[in-house]
Design an enzyme around this catalytic site. Structure first.
Site, short mmCIF file in Angstrom:
data_model
loop_
_atom_site.label_atom_id
_atom_site.label_comp_id
_atom_site.label_asym_id
_atom_site.label_seq_id
_atom_site.Cartn_x
_atom_site.Cartn_y
_atom_site.Cartn_z
N ARG A 1 2.02 0.35 -25.70
CA ARG A 1 3.31 -0.13 -25.18
C ARG A 1 3.89 0.73 -24.07
NH1 ARG A 1 3.87 -1.14 -30.59
NH2 ARG A 1 3.72 -3.34 -31.09
N LYS B 1 5.16 -0.96 -9.07
CA LYS B 1 4.46 -2.24 -9.26
C LYS B 1 3.03 -1.93 -9.62
CE LYS B 1 6.16 -5.21 -5.69
NZ LYS B 1 5.73 -6.39 -4.91
N GLU C 1 0.96 -0.27 7.61
CA GLU C 1 2.11 -0.21 6.69
C GLU C 1 3.15 0.81 7.19
OE1 GLU C 1 2.27 -2.43 4.38
OE2 GLU C 1 0.18 -2.94 3.93
N LYS D 1 10.58 3.52 1.29
CA LYS D 1 10.14 2.69 0.16
C LYS D 1 10.99 2.99 -1.07
CE LYS D 1 6.89 0.33 -2.36
NZ LYS D 1 5.49 0.14 -2.65
N GLU E 1 12.33 -6.58 -7.47
CA GLU E 1 12.10 -7.52 -6.38
C GLU E 1 12.82 -8.85 -6.59
OE1 GLU E 1 7.99 -7.99 -5.27
OE2 GLU E 1 8.54 -8.53 -3.23
N ARG F 1 14.20 -6.10 -1.97
CA ARG F 1 12.89 -5.46 -1.84
C ARG F 1 11.93 -6.27 -0.95
NH1 ARG F 1 9.67 -2.42 -6.79
NH2 ARG F 1 7.73 -2.01 -5.69
N ASN G 1 8.04 -6.98 2.82
CA ASN G 1 7.02 -7.99 3.14
C ASN G 1 6.93 -8.31 4.61
OD1 ASN G 1 6.01 -8.47 0.54
ND2 ASN G 1 7.77 -9.76 0.06
N HIS H 1 3.83 -9.65 6.23
CA HIS H 1 2.90 -10.03 5.16
C HIS H 1 2.86 -11.53 4.86
CE1 HIS H 1 2.61 -5.75 4.59
NE2 HIS H 1 1.74 -5.89 3.62
N HIS I 1 -0.84 -12.19 4.89
CA HIS I 1 -1.58 -12.66 3.71
C HIS I 1 -2.29 -13.98 4.00
CE1 HIS I 1 0.97 -10.12 0.72
NE2 HIS I 1 -0.18 -9.53 0.99
N HIS J 1 -6.86 -5.86 5.58
CA HIS J 1 -5.42 -6.01 5.37
C HIS J 1 -4.60 -5.49 6.56
CE1 HIS J 1 -1.81 -6.54 2.98
NE2 HIS J 1 -1.45 -5.29 3.21
N1 LIG Z 1 1.59 -1.46 -6.19
C1 LIG Z 1 2.05 -1.58 -4.97
O1 LIG Z 1 3.23 -1.47 -4.71
C2 LIG Z 1 1.08 -1.87 -3.86
C3 LIG Z 1 1.51 -1.81 -2.54
C4 LIG Z 1 0.59 -2.04 -1.54
C5 LIG Z 1 -0.73 -2.35 -1.86
N2 LIG Z 1 -1.11 -2.43 -3.17
C6 LIG Z 1 -2.49 -2.73 -3.53
O2 LIG Z 1 -3.30 -1.69 -3.01
C7 LIG Z 1 -4.61 -2.20 -2.79
C8 LIG Z 1 -5.11 -1.68 -1.48
O3 LIG Z 1 -5.11 -0.28 -1.51
P1 LIG Z 1 -6.04 0.57 -0.54
O4 LIG Z 1 -5.95 0.03 0.82
O5 LIG Z 1 -5.73 1.99 -0.77
O6 LIG Z 1 -7.51 0.17 -1.04
P2 LIG Z 1 -8.54 0.87 -2.06
O7 LIG Z 1 -7.88 1.38 -3.25
O8 LIG Z 1 -9.67 -0.08 -2.22
O9 LIG Z 1 -9.06 2.11 -1.22
C9 LIG Z 1 -9.79 1.86 -0.06
C10 LIG Z 1 -11.21 2.47 -0.10
O10 LIG Z 1 -11.09 3.82 0.30
C11 LIG Z 1 -11.67 4.67 -0.68
N3 LIG Z 1 -10.90 5.90 -0.63
C12 LIG Z 1 -9.65 6.12 -1.08
N4 LIG Z 1 -9.26 7.36 -0.75
C13 LIG Z 1 -10.28 7.92 -0.06
C14 LIG Z 1 -10.45 9.17 0.58
N5 LIG Z 1 -9.48 10.07 0.63
N6 LIG Z 1 -11.64 9.41 1.19
C15 LIG Z 1 -12.63 8.46 1.21
N7 LIG Z 1 -12.50 7.27 0.64
C16 LIG Z 1 -11.33 7.00 0.01
C17 LIG Z 1 -11.62 3.91 -1.97
O11 LIG Z 1 -12.62 4.33 -2.87
C18 LIG Z 1 -11.86 2.49 -1.46
O12 LIG Z 1 -13.24 2.28 -1.29
C19 LIG Z 1 -4.51 -3.69 -2.88
O13 LIG Z 1 -5.12 -4.12 -4.07
C20 LIG Z 1 -3.02 -3.97 -2.92
O14 LIG Z 1 -2.71 -5.11 -3.69
C21 LIG Z 1 -0.23 -2.18 -4.17
ZN LIG Z 2 0.43 -4.47 2.84
#
Ligand SMILES: NC(=O)c1ccc[n+]([C@@H]2O[C@H](COP(=O)([O-])OP(=O)(O)OC[C@H]3O[C@@H](n4cnc5c(N)ncnc54)[C@H](O)[C@@H]3O)[C@@H](O)[C@H]2O)c1
Ligand SMILES: [Zn+2]
Length: 363
Positions: free
Chosen positions: A119, A141, A183, A224, A234, A238, A242, A245, A249, A261
């Site tokens: 939980r 999130k 971003e 943020k 949200e 918030r 977007n 986006h 998207h 992205h």
């Molecule tokens: N929770 C939130 O508020 C929020 C906000 C924005 C995005 N997201 C989510 O985040 C995801 C995208 O995140 P991302 O772009 O970080 O992608 P990701 O987590 O896939 O990372 C990108 C790639 O880079 C690699 N990587 C990460 N750090 C590294 C480093 N220092 N050196 C070498 N490789 C490295 C990872 O292994 C992966 O292959 C999406 O699923 C999206 O929905 C969530």
């Molecule tokens: Zn984004």
């Protein structure tokens, strides 16, 4: 090292930014965690698992490192279940702290496990991608994808700490770096003219992954955190986050997720800023500056999808309430339209006209 604090209904989150932020893991902390489980994708665990787990206090009874295959397809309920089963099998209890290590995928997964295990248990985020350092690591999130859409199943769960150490960034692939830059520019447009100027001035250095100074990270995280503190779940405000986006998207979906992205959001920001000039009186100079930024930052040509290609993909957008398309639009740099709503209603015709103008002007 700089410290920020985000206080929400769900508690207090401490954000530590700067080279060496990771060392905070080793500090004797007031939290009463007895055990820790690191969660990250296989790639980041291979790169950083050892470095992170070695810092956890020796007083912890156990430190386990768990990994899963990376990629959006594996940010799934199935993966979550596998991770949970490993924790349950090993007898991890309520006083376990999950340490999420990696990009947004790793943190979304680690966070969602922490949100529902017993939980809800403790969470520390160690973002290693630029996108995670400027965005995903903060805000609470968490969630996973399903075949019917991204991030549809999840929970709000705030980390106690977020350790943002830019030295991780040097190994990041170029395309991932650009995802984070997009971003950063989004944050600058919605809240900080000075940050936008800083990005423009440092564009050449920002072309390739590097351990950037804390300033831009700190500003993005402050922005943020402020938006999240005002609207954790949200319900309105918030949605300024977007910006770029709604169209971004749709481009990702239209491309079958072949457009990264960052590029999709960059193109989305161009179209949405064009819409803002037409509808909200945004100074066209902002659009001109945005247009100049992508080549300056070494982005490849932005995707140019026509209205008919993206329109079918707009409907699943989470910002859509009832039959309306709602878009986060800037009035000027640092101020978004729509007040507490964080977005404005836009008709499909308005979006089409703006997209067509944007594509014409981009050439
Ligand atoms: N929770 C939130 O508020 C929020 C906000 C924005 C995005 N997201 C989510 O985040 C995801 C995208 O995140 P991302 O772009 O970080 O992608 P990701 O987590 O896939 O990372 C990108 C790639 O880079 C690699 N990587 C990460 N750090 C590294 C480093 N220092 N050196 C070498 N490789 C490295 C990872 O292994 C992966 O292959 C999406 O699923 C999206 O929905 C969530
Ligand atoms: Zn984004």
């Amino acid at each position: 090292m700089d410290r920020l604090e985000l206080i929400t209904d769900r508690g207090r989150c401490e954000i530590i930014v700067g080279a060496g932020a990771l060392q905070v893991l080793a500090e004797p902390s007031t939290d009463s965690f007895e055990e820790a489980a690191l969660i990250g994708d296989a790639n980041v665990i291979k790169l950083f698992g050892e470095r992170v787990s070695a810092l956890l206090p020796t007083r912890m009874r156990r430190v386990r490192v768990l990994c899963f295959e990376g990629g959006e397809d594996n940010k799934s309920r199935h993966t979550k279940q596998e991770l949970e089963d490993q924790l349950l099998f090993d007898g991890f209890g309520r006083r376990t702290c999950i340490v999420g290590v990696g990009g947004g995928i790793s943190l979304d997964m680690a966070g969602f496990v922490a949100a529902t295990y017993m939980r809800g248990i403790g969470l520390i985020n160690v973002p290693t991608s630029l996108l995670a350092q400027v965005d995903a690591a903060v805000g609470g999130k968490t969630g996973v994808n399903t075949p019917l859409g991204k991030n549809l199943i999840g929970a709000f769960h705030q980390p106690q700490k977020v350790l943002v150490d830019p030295t991780f960034l040097v190994t990041l692939p170029e395309s991932e770096w650009r995802n984070g830059l997009a971003e950063m520019i989004k944050h600058a447009i919605i809240a900080d003219a000075r940050l936008l100027s800083w990005i423009e001035e440092h564009a050449v250095r920002l072309r390739h992954p590097c351990a950037i100074e804390p300033y831009p990270l700190l500003r993005c995280l402050e922005i943020k955190a402020k938006v999240v503190a005002a609207d954790e779940r949200e319900t309105g405000a918030r949605s300024v986050l977007n910006f770029g986006h709604t169209v971004g998207h749709a481009i990702e979906r239209a491309s079958g997720y072949n457009v990264p992205h960052g590029l999709a959001v960059a193109a989305g920001m161009m179209t949405e800023a064009t819409l803002a000039v037409r509808k909200c009186g945004l100074n066209p100079e902002v659009l001109r500056r945005l247009r100049g930024l992508w080549p300056a930052l070494g982005f490849p040509a932005l995707p140019a999808f026509g209205f008919d290609q993206i329109a079918p993909h707009l409907s699943m957008d989470k910002k859509r309430r009832s039959a309306e398309l709602r878009v986060a639009l800037p009035l000027r740099i640092g101020e978004m339209a729509g007040g507490a709503e964080g977005s404005v209603a836009v008709s499909l015709e308005e979006l089409r006209d703006a997209l067509e103008q944007d594509l014409r002007e981009r050439g």
